[in-house]
Motif scaffolding. Structure first.
Motif, short mmCIF file in Angstrom:
data_model
loop_
_atom_site.label_atom_id
_atom_site.label_comp_id
_atom_site.label_asym_id
_atom_site.label_seq_id
_atom_site.Cartn_x
_atom_site.Cartn_y
_atom_site.Cartn_z
N ARG A 496 0.84 -1.19 0.00
CA ARG A 496 0.00 0.00 0.00
C ARG A 496 0.88 1.25 0.00
O ARG A 496 2.05 1.21 0.40
N VAL A 498 1.46 4.55 1.82
CA VAL A 498 1.16 5.13 3.13
C VAL A 498 1.48 6.62 3.10
O VAL A 498 2.62 7.01 2.82
N LEU A 547 -3.14 3.95 12.00
CA LEU A 547 -3.17 3.74 10.56
C LEU A 547 -4.61 3.52 10.10
O LEU A 547 -5.27 2.55 10.50
N GLU A 549 -6.81 2.45 7.09
CA GLU A 549 -6.59 1.64 5.90
C GLU A 549 -7.75 1.83 4.92
O GLU A 549 -8.91 1.68 5.29
N GLU A 551 -9.24 1.08 0.91
CA GLU A 551 -9.19 0.48 -0.42
C GLU A 551 -9.86 1.47 -1.37
O GLU A 551 -11.04 1.82 -1.21
N ARG A 557 -4.48 0.34 -2.73
CA ARG A 557 -4.57 0.35 -1.27
C ARG A 557 -3.77 1.54 -0.73
O ARG A 557 -2.63 1.77 -1.15
N GLY A 559 -2.81 3.78 2.92
CA GLY A 559 -2.82 3.93 4.37
C GLY A 559 -2.62 5.38 4.75
O GLY A 559 -1.81 6.08 4.12
#
Length: 792
Positions: A496, A498, A547, A549, A551, A557, A559
């Protein structure tokens, strides 16, 4: 409610109108538009930091340059100080600590641009502004086109050009800009001559620059004007209070000039010749990373002062953050005279003989200071998002402060492209704290997109806070409509992207996600609330485990990691063990790609650092066991190095101080440094016992003294090795700078002079008179060890 109506987008910037070009065939050509710079056809937001190679031991240059790079500096600027290289006529030295070519090559080796500021006159608080004594004896008209001046200047520029030969952009070298002269306000023809002479000597760069403060008259468009701004000043009067020219830098404004810088060296009544702002981008070279101290005026600069000033300038519209100084240093010992600015040389300020620490983010001995962490947080923002910010215009709200003494109106601004942007708030200034601002919310009326009102519930902006919030920030398929936390950087971890954000103490973080770009969202420590066409994430407790998360609708993805304010200031980003990683560490960290290692500089008994994404195996540290543990989404590694030796330092009084000498004034009636005779007669003297085990490996060892008095000097034998004027700061002395052999036989002696009660000297925040007494309050050894961390 605070309202800002964004005007329609401006016309495209002017291009090709300035004489700043790269050689043909350069893979990432630098160009200058009227509003921003580009590199490789992409908006470019450089960060430059001043580091004077001739004021630092050459054996440590490489590590210090890597510290600067880890701090987010992309270009290293340095005065090429003539008197440091040619104190005696005809004997030009480029050896040892004066090795200009090696310094530039080290910049290139580690991917740093280099900006030589070649003078001839530099200022830099150097004797004669850097002009050698012998030169001044040959001409009555320095800094003019007088042939008696230009002839040696031409020889000097030729010597500099030989040192930098092959390091220009045409040869894939690091020299991206060259500054001509410094603070020359009224001789545009001479500036043009100096540029021509430098080019004829063989110097080459895409950018030729000049300082532009103080109503300077520049030679048309031959030089790119660079600006500055300091939170404090040593060059004003002792009793003048906090200068308004410093106060102005904590307001959002579109005024670029700072008429206060160098004002003590200009006559009053200089006509205003402001450079047209519609032709040049707003670029800086001297945002105050700290401040020097003069004998008569000894300001203190705190980390928040540096951080708030820097962030404010981005909000004002800066597209080049340049800091003076980013790294402190020490004046070399002159062969003929001492080399500091002084009353003895006709300058209005007496400076210390040796120290040029400047209270910089990286100190005189490489100390990592809190201001380094403050600025790195901003530089991470520019590294990740500077290409978006640079083309964005700065817009001020309808209700702005009424003047420089308005402490009640919230100070804020927006950088925007008409549909998205970055919101800046500054509620900090030195000396006079600003009040809290309760019930604060913002409405931004965009011309190219629907308006935004944020946050969902008004917040209190605390006194001392300064921050940047993103508006409609696209992150790997997700649109973040707003966040009440500052973007730091992104990193790829666990499949992902971030985005790291920094919370502000006292303001609850809130994340508003564009619902059309989200398939699912999980916020273990927060609440998710549908709000019209958005998903509002609130109640997140900032930290290494905060965090969120997501989608995204396109399948990616994302974060969103919200760190608390203190932890955010420990974030480094760099290449570590085969990948780009985040490293959390409150100490110094450097990333050495060439050696494939990370190095920590830490005084802790058991230094630790956290990493995201975690390496495949625990890193290895030679000579120490590494313990691994979890720290939220990070993996934390602690170096079990064993206890440190006793750090208490033994300082023995040798003789008490006598009565303080009578104050003496010099240029402009300002207090002058007491004479050597006064120091010998009235200074208290101390002996410092240096443990032999520290002398066996003095690298990274500091003697840290807390003291009071007027001025302090340290000697090994009869050689002056360190000095400081009292300003309430600690006095650090680097053990590895001292001659070990002489230290073993002669020891280290301290002389501290008391200050007379009626001395016309400004020292901030010192109640009563006991601080005027000459005394050492306490002392300790600070041992910063260097740990090499390699892949496991």
């Amino acid at each position: 409610m605070h309202l800002l109506r964004v005007p329609p987008p401006a016309a495209p910037p002017l291009t090709g109108h300035l004489p700043f070009t790269d050689p043909p065939g350069v893979p990432d050509p630098i160009e200058v538009t009227s509003r921003w710079l580009t590199r490789g056809d992409r908006p470019w937001f450089p960060v430059s930091g001043e580091f004077h190679y001739s004021r630092y031991p050459n054996g440590e240059w490489e590590e210090e340059l890597l510290k600067m790079k880890a701090g987010g500096v992309t270009a290293v600027a340095s005065y090429v100080i003539w008197i440091h290289h040619e104190e005696a006529a005809g004997r030009v030295r480029f050896d040892g600590d004066r090795d200009l070519r090696r310094f530039a090559e080290l910049c290139a080796r580690h991917g740093l641009d280099f900006i030589p500021r070649i003078g001839p006159w530099s200022h830099a608080e150097v004797r004669n502004g850097g002009l050698p004594d012998w030169l001044l004896a040959r001409t009555r008209a320095p800094r003019t086109d007088d042939p008696a001046y230009l002839e040696p200047v031409r020889t000097w520029f030729t010597a500099v050009a030989e040192q930098l030969s092959g390091l220009d952009r045409a040869h894939d070298g690091p020299v991206v800009a060259i500054q001509i002269e410094n603070e020359l306000y009224d001789r545009p023809g001479h500036l043009r001559t100096l540029k021509r002479v430098a080019q004829e000597a063989g110097l080459s760069a895409p950018l030729w620059t000049s300082t532009a403060w103080g109503g300077v008259r520049l030679p048309g468009e031959d030089l790119l004007p660079l600006y500055g701004g300091y939170s404090e000043a040593f060059w004003t009067e002792a009793d003048g209070g906090w200068p308004d020219t410093c106060r102005k830098h904590f307001f959002f404004t579109h005024e670029r000039d700072d008429e206060g810088i160098g004002a003590d060296l200009r006559p009053t009544g200089v006509p205003d010749a402001t450079t047209p702002t519609d032709r040049f981008p707003w670029a800086t070279c001297e945002l105050g990373g700290g401040m020097a101290v003069a004998y008569h005026r000894r300001p203190r600069v705190e980390a928040a002062d540096v951080g708030a000033l820097g962030l404010t300038k981005i909000g004002c519209g800066s597209v080049w953050q340049g800091y003076y100084m980013f790294h402190g240093g020490t004046n070399p010992a002159g062969e003929l005279t001492s080399l500091q600015e002084s009353h003895a040389t006709g300058y209005p300020n007496d400076l210390p003989i040796l120290t040029y620490d400047f209270q910089a983010p990286l100190g005189e001995y490489g100390q990592v200071r809190p201001s380094y962490h403050e600025l790195r947080l901003q530089h991470l923002l520019l590294a990740g998002f500077g290409h978006r910010i640079a083309p964005m215009g700065s817009v001020l709200p309808e209700r702005s402060p009424a003047g420089q003494h308005d402490r009640d109106t919230l100070r804020w601004a927006l950088r925007t492209d008409g549909a998205s942007g970055f919101l800046f708030v500054t509620n900090h200034q030195p000396h006079e704290p600003l009040p809290d601002h309760p019930d604060t919310a913002f409405t931004i009326d965009f011309p190219l997109a629907p308006p935004l009102t944020l946050p969902s519930t008004p917040v209190t902006v605390p006194s001392g806070a300064y921050f940047c919030w993103p508006l409609r920030l696209d992150v790997a398929g997700l649109r973040l409509e707003w966040a009440t936390a500052q973007p730091v950087c992104t990193v790829e971890a666990d499949g992902r992207t971030v985005l790291v954000l920094a919370a502000t103490d006292g303001i609850a973080p809130e994340l508003a996600l564009d619902a059309d770009t989200v398939t699912s969202v999980a916020a273990p420590s927060g609440e998710i609330t549908p709000l019209a066409d958005r998903l509002l994430v609130s109640g997140v407790r900032p930290g290494t485990d905060a965090l969120v998360e997501v989608e995204a609708a396109d399948g990616s993805r994302v974060g969103l990691l919200v760190l608390d304010a203190a932890t955010a200031r420990t974030v480094y980003r760099g290449p570590a063990w085969g990948a780009e990683r985040l490293v959390l560490c409150g100490d110094g960290v450097v990333f050495d790609e060439r050696r494939r290692e990370v190095r920590l500089h830490s005084p802790a008994a058991e230094p630790s650092f956290a990493v995201l994404p975690a390496p495949d195996a625990a890193p290895v540290v030679a000579g120490a066991h590494v313990r691994e543990s979890a720290d939220g989404v990070f993996s934390r590694f602690t170096i079990e190095a064993g206890p440190l030796a006793d750090t208490a330092a033994t300082v023995t009084p040798v003789r008490p101080g006598g009565p303080a000498p009578e104050p003496v004034t010099g240029v402009r009636g300002r207090a002058s440094v007491p004479s050597e005779k006064d120091v010998e007669a009235a200074a208290a003297e101390y002996r410092v016992d240096v443990p032999e085990d520290l002398l066996r490996d003095p690298s990274g060892v500091l003697l840290r003294l807390r003291w009071t008095g007027d001025l302090a000097r340290a000697y090994v034998g009869d050689v002056l090795v360190a000095d400081q004027f009292y300003s309430g700061r600690v006095w650090d002395i680097g053990l590895d700078r001292l001659p070990v052999g002489a230290l073993l036989t002669d020891g280290l002696r301290l002389k501290i002079l008391p200050l007379a009660p009626d001395a016309p000297v400004y020292v901030p925040g010192q109640p009563g008179d006991t601080w005027r007494e000459a005394q050492v309050l306490d002392a300790e050894w600070v041992v910063t060890r260097r740990w090499t961390v390699r892949a496991g």
